[in-house]
Write an enzyme that holds these catalytic residues in place. Structure first.
Site, PDB file in Angstrom:
ATOM      1  N   GLN A   1       0.815  -1.219   0.000  1.00 23.02           N
ATOM      2  CA  GLN A   1       0.000   0.000   0.000  1.00 23.02           C
ATOM      3  C   GLN A   1       0.848   1.269   0.000  1.00 23.02           C
ATOM      4  O   GLN A   1       2.046   1.224   0.275  1.00 23.02           O
ATOM      5  CB  GLN A   1      -0.905   0.008   1.228  1.00 23.02           C
ATOM      6  CG  GLN A   1      -2.096  -0.912   1.085  1.00 23.02           C
ATOM      7  CD  GLN A   1      -3.112  -0.616   2.165  1.00 23.02           C
ATOM      8  OE1 GLN A   1      -3.184  -1.298   3.170  1.00 23.02           O
ATOM      9  NE2 GLN A   1      -3.885   0.433   1.983  1.00 23.02           N
TER      10      GLN A   1
ATOM     11  N   ASP B   1      -2.251  -5.001   0.021  1.00 21.23           N
ATOM     12  CA  ASP B   1      -1.919  -6.314   0.600  1.00 21.23           C
ATOM     13  C   ASP B   1      -2.754  -6.644   1.830  1.00 21.23           C
ATOM     14  O   ASP B   1      -3.114  -7.796   2.047  1.00 21.23           O
ATOM     15  CB  ASP B   1      -0.419  -6.405   0.896  1.00 21.23           C
ATOM     16  CG  ASP B   1       0.123  -5.213   1.683  1.00 21.23           C
ATOM     17  OD1 ASP B   1      -0.652  -4.318   2.076  1.00 21.23           O
ATOM     18  OD2 ASP B   1       1.344  -5.170   1.906  1.00 21.23           O
TER      19      ASP B   1
END
EC number: 2.7.1.17
Length: 498
Positions: free
Chosen positions: A85, A248
């Site tokens: 991210q 993720d």
């Protein structure tokens, strides 16, 4: 005989890319592949990656997974991509990458983040406006930093993408983002699920930034099919659907079946995360809780610590220990490591909120300074940070019957017991430790199902594909819980002095 439905799940992380091949009919993972990435590091907190590495790793892990599964790439029906991210990937008009991607763990933009936070009215103002408190790792400060430090690069920006958006763009030629990953940018409102265009105009009045934003799509929507040349390069079916993908943590939630209230996922990776599912955006008043959107249509209140296996790994390297030797030493030392405490804030820290902190050791004496105590103190110190975060989630009304443990650290039985005791909650692992790659493959199957008129819900797919490893179930031991509580209080006192 039931026909197989094959999907490829990709997880592009900080340390490497992983791939799995999932048969969504049987729920079995048929094969896996992995390849490592390297990092560009600088003394000022710079943490960047060359995006070309991601593309090379993507091709390599796809080939390895297909080979391991003994599957023809033409049989793949869909692809889901999970990505680290907050990372910033900038493209020019030709779709070429302008500079290395700045990552989630980059702290070079701390000064810019502080200025943006002040501009938003501090933590309270940021929470009111965006539903999250922007942190140095978020994407927004990276944009301001680029404008000020690299004006020539800034003037050529045509697309602003997160790592997983960039991989989807490479696969399909389409620039999209989904709500979960977008939540971590710092220019997205998690309540209304829209970009905060005014904030980007305030960073740059020319309108360049808002024009470069990807289109927002729902989690169940496909981005498109693979570009013919890329399909050929990867050896994949050109009609394979590319799902919305996600960050993720969002994909890890799907890969652990964390798509309804009551479940908690805890990831023991480079960083540590704890997250739960919520049906509404109940934003916590505490700045450390990020109420992100999920990649399954809801919300994902989350806390993230900046230090976990990076800290335990540093101790392992210091003593030149492999994992088994390290775990044996951790098990050898008593709870509380005979008074040795480690505050493992090697990367600064987000939870507790100490961005400028450094790591430290406390309570050392001539008697307790042993390798075993230092190894144990590293594991306990990182796990106490997760306990601090879990307490914040619980204060925000989240219930946890059990904790699903994922990430590299979850493979250690001694660490699982420490987590169960410190959290005073049963823990269990999934059979598939690569939860983000599995979640990406499940999401791809869900997107395919939507395009076929809904034969499978996400819950059906999770029930079939997420398997718990019953051998890993670990229950808290009452005597340990009480002893750990004292050690945790000691940790809180040390943190308070910072």
């Amino acid at each position: 005989m039931t026909t197989r439905q094959l999907f490829l799940g990709i997880d592009c992380g900080t340390q490497g890319t992983k791939a799995i091949i999932l048969d969504a009919t049987s729920g079995q993972v048929l094969g896996q592949g992995a390849a490592a990435h390297t990092m560009i590091s600088g003394a000022n907190g710079r943490r960047e990656q060359d995006t070309h590495q991601w593309l090379e790793a993507f091709a390599l892990v796809t080939r390895r997974a297909l080979l391991a599964a003994n599957v023809d790439g033409q049989a793949i029906l869909g692809i889901g991509v999970s990505g680290q991210q907050h990372g910033l990937v900038l493209l020019d008009e030709q779709g070429q990458v302008l500079r290395p991607a700045k990552l989630w763990c980059d702290t070079e933009t701390t000064a810019e983040n502080d200025r943006l936070l002040t501009y938003l009215g501090g933590e309270k103002g940021s929470l009111e406006r965006l539903g999250v408190v922007i942190a140095p790792g978020y994407t927004v400060s990276k944009l301001l930093w680029t404008k000020e430090q690299h004006p020539a690069v800034f003037s050529r920006i045509a697309k602003i993408l997160l790592p997983h958006d960039y991989l989807n763009f490479w696969l399909t030629g389409r620039s999209c983002s989904e709500y979960g990953d977008a939540s971590g940018t710092g220019y997205f409102n998690v309540r209304t699920r829209q970009w905060d265009l005014q904030l980007l105009r305030d960073i740059d009045a020319s309108g360049r930034l808002q024009a470069a934003l990807p289109e927002l799509i729902d989690a169940h929507q496909a981005v498109g099919t693979i570009l013919p040349a890329i399909a050929e390069h990867l050896g994949l079916n050109p009609n394979a659907l590319v799902s919305s993908g996600g960050g993720d943590n969002m994909m890890g939630a799907i890969g652990t079946g964390n798509i309804q209230p009551g479940a908690i996922t805890m990831s023991l990776g480079s960083s540590g995360t704890v997250y739960a599912y919520a049906e509404a955006p109940k934003v916590s008043p505490d700045a450390s809780v990020a109420t992100f959107c999920s990649s399954s249509g809801g919300w994902l209140p989350l806390i993230c610590t900046m230090n976990l296996t990076n800290a335990t790994g540093a101790i392992r390297e210091l003593f030149d220990l492999d994992l088994d030797a390290f775990n044996a030493l951790v098990a050898q030392a008593p709870i509380g490591a005979e008074g040795v405490s480690m505050l493992p804030f090697l990367n600064g820290e987000r939870v507790p909120p100490l961005p400028h902190a450094t790591g430290s050791l406390h309570g050392l004496t001539i008697d307790n300074l042993t390798r075993a105590n230092l190894c144990r103190a590293a594991v306990e110190g990182t796990t106490f940070g997760l306990r601090f975060g879990l307490d914040l989630l619980r204060q925000n009304g989240l219930q946890s019957r059990s904790i699903c443990l994922i990430g590299g650290g979850s493979k250690s039985a001694v660490w699982r017991q420490i987590v169960a005791d410190i959290m005073n909650t049963p823990v269990i692992c999934t059979e598939q430790s690569e939860a983000a790659a599995l979640g990406a493959a499940i999401q791809a199957a869900w997107c395919k199902s939507w395009s076929n008129g809904h034969e499978d819900t996400l819950a059906d797919l999770c029930q079939r594909c997420v398997k718990l490893d019953l051998n890993s179930e670990t229950l808290p031991v009452a005597a340990n819980v009480a002893t750990f509580q004292q050690a945790y209080e000691r940790y809180r006192l040390h943190v308070a002095t910072l």
